[in-house]
Design an enzyme around this catalytic site. Structure first.
Site, PDB file in Angstrom:
ATOM      1  N   SER A  45     -45.539  45.686 -28.666  1.00  0.00           N
ATOM      2  CA  SER A  45     -46.976  45.978 -28.836  1.00  0.00           C
ATOM      3  C   SER A  45     -47.304  46.898 -30.009  1.00  0.00           C
ATOM      4  O   SER A  45     -48.476  46.997 -30.387  1.00  0.00           O
ATOM      5  CB  SER A  45     -47.535  46.626 -27.571  1.00  0.00           C
ATOM      6  OG  SER A  45     -47.841  45.638 -26.636  1.00  0.00           O
ATOM      7  N   LYS A  69     -49.351  45.490 -32.749  1.00  0.00           N
ATOM      8  CA  LYS A  69     -50.809  45.294 -32.646  1.00  0.00           C
ATOM      9  C   LYS A  69     -51.575  46.170 -33.643  1.00  0.00           C
ATOM     10  O   LYS A  69     -52.616  45.780 -34.153  1.00  0.00           O
ATOM     11  CB  LYS A  69     -51.277  45.611 -31.215  1.00  0.00           C
ATOM     12  CG  LYS A  69     -50.754  44.626 -30.174  1.00  0.00           C
ATOM     13  CD  LYS A  69     -51.015  45.138 -28.768  1.00  0.00           C
ATOM     14  CE  LYS A  69     -50.494  44.181 -27.699  1.00  0.00           C
ATOM     15  NZ  LYS A  69     -50.580  44.773 -26.346  1.00  0.00           N
ATOM     16  N   TYR A 106     -48.720  35.545 -32.127  1.00  0.00           N
ATOM     17  CA  TYR A 106     -48.714  36.781 -31.327  1.00  0.00           C
ATOM     18  C   TYR A 106     -47.294  37.088 -30.823  1.00  0.00           C
ATOM     19  O   TYR A 106     -46.811  38.228 -30.935  1.00  0.00           O
ATOM     20  CB  TYR A 106     -49.705  36.646 -30.160  1.00  0.00           C
ATOM     21  CG  TYR A 106     -49.640  37.808 -29.198  1.00  0.00           C
ATOM     22  CD1 TYR A 106     -50.101  39.075 -29.556  1.00  0.00           C
ATOM     23  CD2 TYR A 106     -49.076  37.655 -27.928  1.00  0.00           C
ATOM     24  CE1 TYR A 106     -50.010  40.149 -28.683  1.00  0.00           C
ATOM     25  CE2 TYR A 106     -48.984  38.717 -27.048  1.00  0.00           C
ATOM     26  CZ  TYR A 106     -49.451  39.965 -27.432  1.00  0.00           C
ATOM     27  OH  TYR A 106     -49.348  41.031 -26.570  1.00  0.00           O
ATOM     28  N   TYR A 126     -52.628  52.781 -23.577  1.00  0.00           N
ATOM     29  CA  TYR A 126     -53.148  52.053 -22.403  1.00  0.00           C
ATOM     30  C   TYR A 126     -53.757  52.994 -21.371  1.00  0.00           C
ATOM     31  O   TYR A 126     -54.513  53.889 -21.745  1.00  0.00           O
ATOM     32  CB  TYR A 126     -52.033  51.196 -21.776  1.00  0.00           C
ATOM     33  CG  TYR A 126     -51.382  50.292 -22.767  1.00  0.00           C
ATOM     34  CD1 TYR A 126     -52.128  49.323 -23.434  1.00  0.00           C
ATOM     35  CD2 TYR A 126     -50.033  50.391 -23.073  1.00  0.00           C
ATOM     36  CE1 TYR A 126     -51.544  48.482 -24.358  1.00  0.00           C
ATOM     37  CE2 TYR A 126     -49.448  49.548 -23.991  1.00  0.00           C
ATOM     38  CZ  TYR A 126     -50.213  48.604 -24.631  1.00  0.00           C
ATOM     39  OH  TYR A 126     -49.629  47.782 -25.540  1.00  0.00           O
ATOM     40  N   VAL A 182     -43.294  47.805 -25.066  1.00  0.00           N
ATOM     41  CA  VAL A 182     -42.442  47.710 -23.875  1.00  0.00           C
ATOM     42  C   VAL A 182     -40.941  47.709 -24.175  1.00  0.00           C
ATOM     43  O   VAL A 182     -40.135  47.851 -23.266  1.00  0.00           O
ATOM     44  CB  VAL A 182     -42.760  46.470 -23.003  1.00  0.00           C
ATOM     45  CG1 VAL A 182     -44.045  46.648 -22.249  1.00  0.00           C
ATOM     46  CG2 VAL A 182     -42.749  45.195 -23.801  1.00  0.00           C
TER      47      VAL A 182
HETATM   48  O1  DON Z   1     -47.699  40.615 -24.686  1.00  0.00           O
HETATM   49  C1  DON Z   1     -46.613  41.041 -24.316  1.00  0.00           C
HETATM   50  O2  DON Z   1     -46.322  41.006 -23.156  1.00  0.00           O
HETATM   51  C2  DON Z   1     -45.612  41.684 -25.282  1.00  0.00           C
HETATM   52  N1  DON Z   1     -45.210  40.854 -26.294  1.00  0.00           N
HETATM   53  C3  DON Z   1     -46.101  42.969 -25.829  1.00  0.00           C
HETATM   54  C4  DON Z   1     -46.212  43.910 -24.739  1.00  0.00           C
HETATM   55  C5  DON Z   1     -46.094  45.328 -25.022  1.00  0.00           C
HETATM   56  O3  DON Z   1     -45.263  45.832 -25.749  1.00  0.00           O
HETATM   57  C6  DON Z   1     -47.051  46.109 -24.234  1.00  0.00           C
HETATM   58  N2  DON Z   1     -46.820  47.487 -24.406  1.00  0.00           N
HETATM   59  N3  DON Z   1     -46.503  48.386 -23.795  1.00  0.00           N
END
Ligand code: DON
Length: 321
Positions: A63, A66, A189, A241, A259
């Site tokens: 993430s 982003k 994405y 978040y 994550v």
């Molecule tokens: O959309 C997703 O699930 C992942 N590619 C990115 C998620 C992520 O890193 C959320 N952050 N904490």
């Protein structure tokens, strides 16, 4: 050694044995990470590097991407057009929440939660998927000052299991926020999330934002300074978040987590900081990362409201004594 280096060593030692949290498992490939990996990197706006631990260990950016896609979309569309599609309001909800999208009808709340990030990625310009992917890789390679690549197994793993993101994309299509090439949008994405970085890279990227969009090593303008303000604003209010409020209170700097265990923080005009440790809490934030940032902010007066009260003494701590 400088006071900063001594402090980074002590933080690494202090939190190395903190083993709470879990590896992200909803993307199966992410369970291959070692729970022991732990790195802290600091890069100043004039290019000095201070780091400790596994700062060269590769992982996927997730993430944290982003932030940088939001910068691209701002440059591609302009602030007002982008605001019509994606808001800047913190949600207080988990990153993959679908609820706010329903309530808000057409616009996802902000570009840091998945719904807003997918909408943001859909706005990246390019006549076909390869052109959009290449443009994205080109921007990342300017931030990192090297060639970049995608971890194909993580990309495939996320593409195969990303049902929730697919559901979000369908809702966005239903609201008319994105067009019907859903799989192309989701591919980009998932590809942005699968970009391979290390902790050092993340600190360089954060330092570029701290340096008004100028990469500290190459001195190249990677993102327009006017848009750096927009990027840092959404990082500050939405980057962590449903921990964003507590983060703003305790740490007080623009930040973004992923994550896979990375967190970046931006100290405007001074430095970019990154921590990497893959054990994450239930909100998706690295457990050791949160503690390290809290201690750093406390020690050096990084909280932006401390900076404005003259309590930040970071620059005095860089030289070896
Ligand atoms: O959309 C997703 O699930 C992942 N590619 C990115 C998620 C992520 O890193 C959320 N952050 N904490």
């Amino acid at each position: 050694m400088s006071k900063l280096e001594i402090f980074l060593e002590s933080l690494h030692h202090k939190y190395q044995s903190l083993n709470s949290g879990k590896l992200a498992s909803y993307i199966p490939q992410l369970t291959k990470a070692s729970p022991n990996w732990f790195a802290i990197s600091v890069v100043t706006t004039d290019g000095k590097v201070f780091e400790v631990g596994d700062s060269n260990e590769n992982f996927t950016i997730q993430s944290i991407s982003k932030v940088f896609l939001y910068g691209m979309a701002l440059e591609d569309c302009g602030r007002e057009a982008l605001l019509e599609k994606v808001g800047v309001e913190p949600t207080g909800d988990p990153f993959d929440s679908v609820i706010r999208l329903d309530e808000n009808s057409k616009r996802p709340d902000n570009p840091m939660v998945n719904a807003g990030a997918i909408a943001t990625t859909s706005l990246i310009k390019g006549s076909e998927p390869t052109e959009r992917l290449n443009r994205m890789l080109e921007i990342f390679s300017r931030y990192l000052n090297r060639d970049v690549f995608i971890d194909v197994s993580v990309f495939m793993s996320e593409k195969a299991t990303g049902h929730r993101n697919r559901a979000l994309a369908n809702l966005l299509l239903n609201f008319g926020t994105i067009n019907d090439n859903i799989e192309e949008i989701l591919d980009l994405y998932f590809q942005q999330c699968s970009l391979v970085v290390n902790c050092h890279d993340l600190a360089v990227m954060a330092a570029t934002l701290a340096n008004r969009g100028i990469q500290p090593m190459t001195k190249q303008q990677v993102v327009q300074p006017d848009y750096v303000r927009d990027i840092l604003s959404v990082m500050y209010t939405c980057g962590m978040y449903n921990y964003a409020g507590e983060w703003a209170y305790r740490v007080g700097i623009p930040a973004k987590s992923g994550v896979s265990g990375g967190i970046i923080g931006v100290i405007p005009e001074r430095a970019g900081i990154a921590v990497f440790s893959p054990l994450i809490d239930e909100r998706g934030n690295s457990v050791r990362g949160l503690r390290v940032f809290e201690d750093l902010s406390q020690e050096f007066g990084f909280h932006l409201l401390d900076v404005s009260m003259g309590k930040c003494h970071f620059l005095d701590c860089l030289d070896s004594k």
